[in-house]
Design a protein around this motif. Structure first.
Motif, mmCIF file in Angstrom:
data_model
loop_
_atom_site.group_PDB
_atom_site.id
_atom_site.type_symbol
_atom_site.label_atom_id
_atom_site.label_comp_id
_atom_site.label_asym_id
_atom_site.label_seq_id
_atom_site.Cartn_x
_atom_site.Cartn_y
_atom_site.Cartn_z
ATOM 1 N N UNK A 73 39.457 40.653 37.548
ATOM 2 C CA UNK A 73 40.686 41.083 38.211
ATOM 3 C C UNK A 73 41.883 40.384 37.585
ATOM 4 N N UNK A 74 41.800 39.080 37.444
ATOM 5 C CA UNK A 74 42.924 38.287 36.958
ATOM 6 C C UNK A 74 43.391 38.749 35.580
ATOM 7 N N UNK A 75 42.444 39.118 34.746
ATOM 8 C CA UNK A 75 42.827 39.480 33.378
ATOM 9 C C UNK A 75 43.196 40.944 33.192
ATOM 10 N N UNK A 76 42.823 41.808 34.142
ATOM 11 C CA UNK A 76 42.996 43.237 33.865
ATOM 12 C C UNK A 76 43.943 43.984 34.798
ATOM 13 N N UNK A 77 44.141 43.508 35.998
ATOM 14 C CA UNK A 77 44.996 44.225 36.940
ATOM 15 C C UNK A 77 46.443 43.781 36.731
ATOM 16 N N UNK A 78 47.373 44.730 36.713
ATOM 17 C CA UNK A 78 48.784 44.359 36.513
ATOM 18 C C UNK A 78 49.245 43.343 37.556
ATOM 19 N N UNK A 79 50.071 42.419 37.109
ATOM 20 C CA UNK A 79 50.627 41.407 38.000
ATOM 21 C C UNK A 79 51.827 41.996 38.733
ATOM 22 N N UNK A 80 51.924 41.698 40.010
ATOM 23 C CA UNK A 80 53.047 42.172 40.815
ATOM 24 C C UNK A 80 54.138 41.107 40.741
ATOM 25 N N UNK A 81 55.295 41.501 40.234
ATOM 26 C CA UNK A 81 56.403 40.557 40.005
ATOM 27 C C UNK A 81 56.744 39.723 41.230
ATOM 28 N N UNK A 82 56.786 40.354 42.385
ATOM 29 C CA UNK A 82 57.232 39.687 43.599
ATOM 30 C C UNK A 82 56.153 38.833 44.270
ATOM 31 N N UNK A 83 54.937 38.903 43.790
ATOM 32 C CA UNK A 83 53.825 38.194 44.438
ATOM 33 C C UNK A 83 54.028 36.686 44.393
ATOM 34 N N UNK A 84 53.816 36.048 45.556
ATOM 35 C CA UNK A 84 53.838 34.587 45.604
ATOM 36 C C UNK A 84 52.424 34.025 45.626
ATOM 37 N N UNK A 85 51.492 34.778 46.201
ATOM 38 C CA UNK A 85 50.095 34.361 46.223
ATOM 39 C C UNK A 85 49.220 35.589 46.470
ATOM 40 N N UNK A 86 48.013 35.541 45.923
ATOM 41 C CA UNK A 86 47.023 36.586 46.167
ATOM 42 C C UNK A 86 45.846 35.985 46.909
ATOM 43 N N UNK A 87 45.313 36.740 47.867
ATOM 44 C CA UNK A 87 44.227 36.237 48.704
ATOM 45 C C UNK A 87 43.087 37.249 48.707
ATOM 46 N N UNK A 88 41.875 36.744 48.557
ATOM 47 C CA UNK A 88 40.679 37.561 48.677
ATOM 48 C C UNK A 88 40.415 37.756 50.162
ATOM 49 N N UNK A 89 40.496 38.992 50.641
ATOM 50 C CA UNK A 89 40.319 39.271 52.066
ATOM 51 C C UNK A 89 38.866 39.619 52.396
ATOM 52 N N UNK A 90 38.166 40.257 51.459
ATOM 53 C CA UNK A 90 36.764 40.574 51.701
ATOM 54 C C UNK A 90 36.356 41.900 51.092
ATOM 55 N N UNK A 91 35.211 42.396 51.543
ATOM 56 C CA UNK A 91 34.641 43.631 51.027
ATOM 57 C C UNK A 91 34.229 44.522 52.180
ATOM 58 N N UNK A 92 34.451 45.814 52.007
ATOM 59 C CA UNK A 92 33.913 46.771 52.964
ATOM 60 C C UNK A 92 32.515 47.219 52.547
ATOM 61 N N UNK A 93 32.219 47.163 51.266
ATOM 62 C CA UNK A 93 30.944 47.673 50.770
ATOM 63 C C UNK A 93 30.634 47.000 49.436
ATOM 64 N N UNK A 94 29.428 46.524 49.301
ATOM 65 C CA UNK A 94 28.942 45.993 48.021
ATOM 66 C C UNK A 94 27.537 46.555 47.824
ATOM 67 N N UNK A 95 27.292 47.074 46.637
ATOM 68 C CA UNK A 95 25.953 47.553 46.300
ATOM 69 C C UNK A 95 25.564 46.981 44.945
ATOM 70 N N UNK A 96 24.414 46.314 44.896
ATOM 71 C CA UNK A 96 23.881 45.795 43.644
ATOM 72 C C UNK A 96 22.963 46.883 43.073
ATOM 73 N N UNK A 97 23.469 47.615 42.104
ATOM 74 C CA UNK A 97 22.806 48.830 41.632
ATOM 75 C C UNK A 97 21.762 48.541 40.563
ATOM 76 N N UNK A 98 22.114 47.728 39.568
ATOM 77 C CA UNK A 98 21.210 47.444 38.442
ATOM 78 C C UNK A 98 21.234 45.961 38.120
ATOM 79 N N UNK A 99 20.084 45.426 37.671
ATOM 80 C CA UNK A 99 20.050 44.006 37.316
ATOM 81 C C UNK A 99 20.817 43.735 36.020
#
Length: 160
Positions: A73-99
């Motif tokens: 995420x840090x390296x690929x998603x555009x940075x929002x100019x006005x952001x002061x901090x980013x917080x991980x809130x959680x996940x609604x769904x996670x699936x481990x599909x392949x090893x």
């Protein structure tokens, strides 16, 4: 790194907003993760025994693959100019599909699925993410990841 404004975020809904570089998941990374989490199951840390498993060798912990989302995420998603901090809130769904076999390379693809302004200085975002395994048809995992962007309320776009 590309930068965008808060006002641009709603226009990105439904679009792929980032693809990370490839990350090699080698045995050293797997072993260090096993030490950090105290999860030393043989399919992760014992190459000889894991070779006899259906995986044919050691595989990364699903949670190791999930934890790489932060770096992706840090390296690929555009940075929002006005952001002061980013917080991980959680996940609604996670699936481990392949090893993810030791020595494989993985990368993340991020699509903005939702974004909502909340309160005076908060933007809640939801990304549909897939962690691809190089030269594999199925992803390692898919998830719906919720994050919070905090910003100074004076920077809130008008009309939202």
């Amino acid at each position: 790194m590309r930068e965008i404004s808060l006002a641009e975020m709603p226009g990105l809904l439904g679009q792929e907003v980032g693809v990370s570089d490839w990350i090699t998941v080698d045995q050293t990374m797997i072993d260090l993760f096993a030490d950090a989490t105290q999860d030393h199951q043989f399919i992760h840390v014992d190459p000889v025994r894991a070779a006899e498993s259906p995986f044919g060798g050691t595989i990364a912990h699903g949670f190791l693959t999930l934890s790489l989302l932060s770096a992706m995420n840090f390296e690929s998603i555009p940075k929002i100019r006005e952001q002061t901090v980013g917080i991980n809130y959680g996940f609604d769904r996670i699936r481990f599909v392949s090893p993810v076999r030791s020595g494989s390379r993985v990368r993340g693809r991020f699509t903005l699925a939702d974004c909502r302004f909340r309160g005076a200085g908060m933007l809640m975002t939801t990304y549909d993410v897939a962690v691809e395994i190089e030269n594999e048809r199925k992803p390692a995992l898919t998830a719906s990841w919720i994050t919070i962007v905090q910003f100074d309320p004076k920077d809130r776009p008008e009309g939202v």
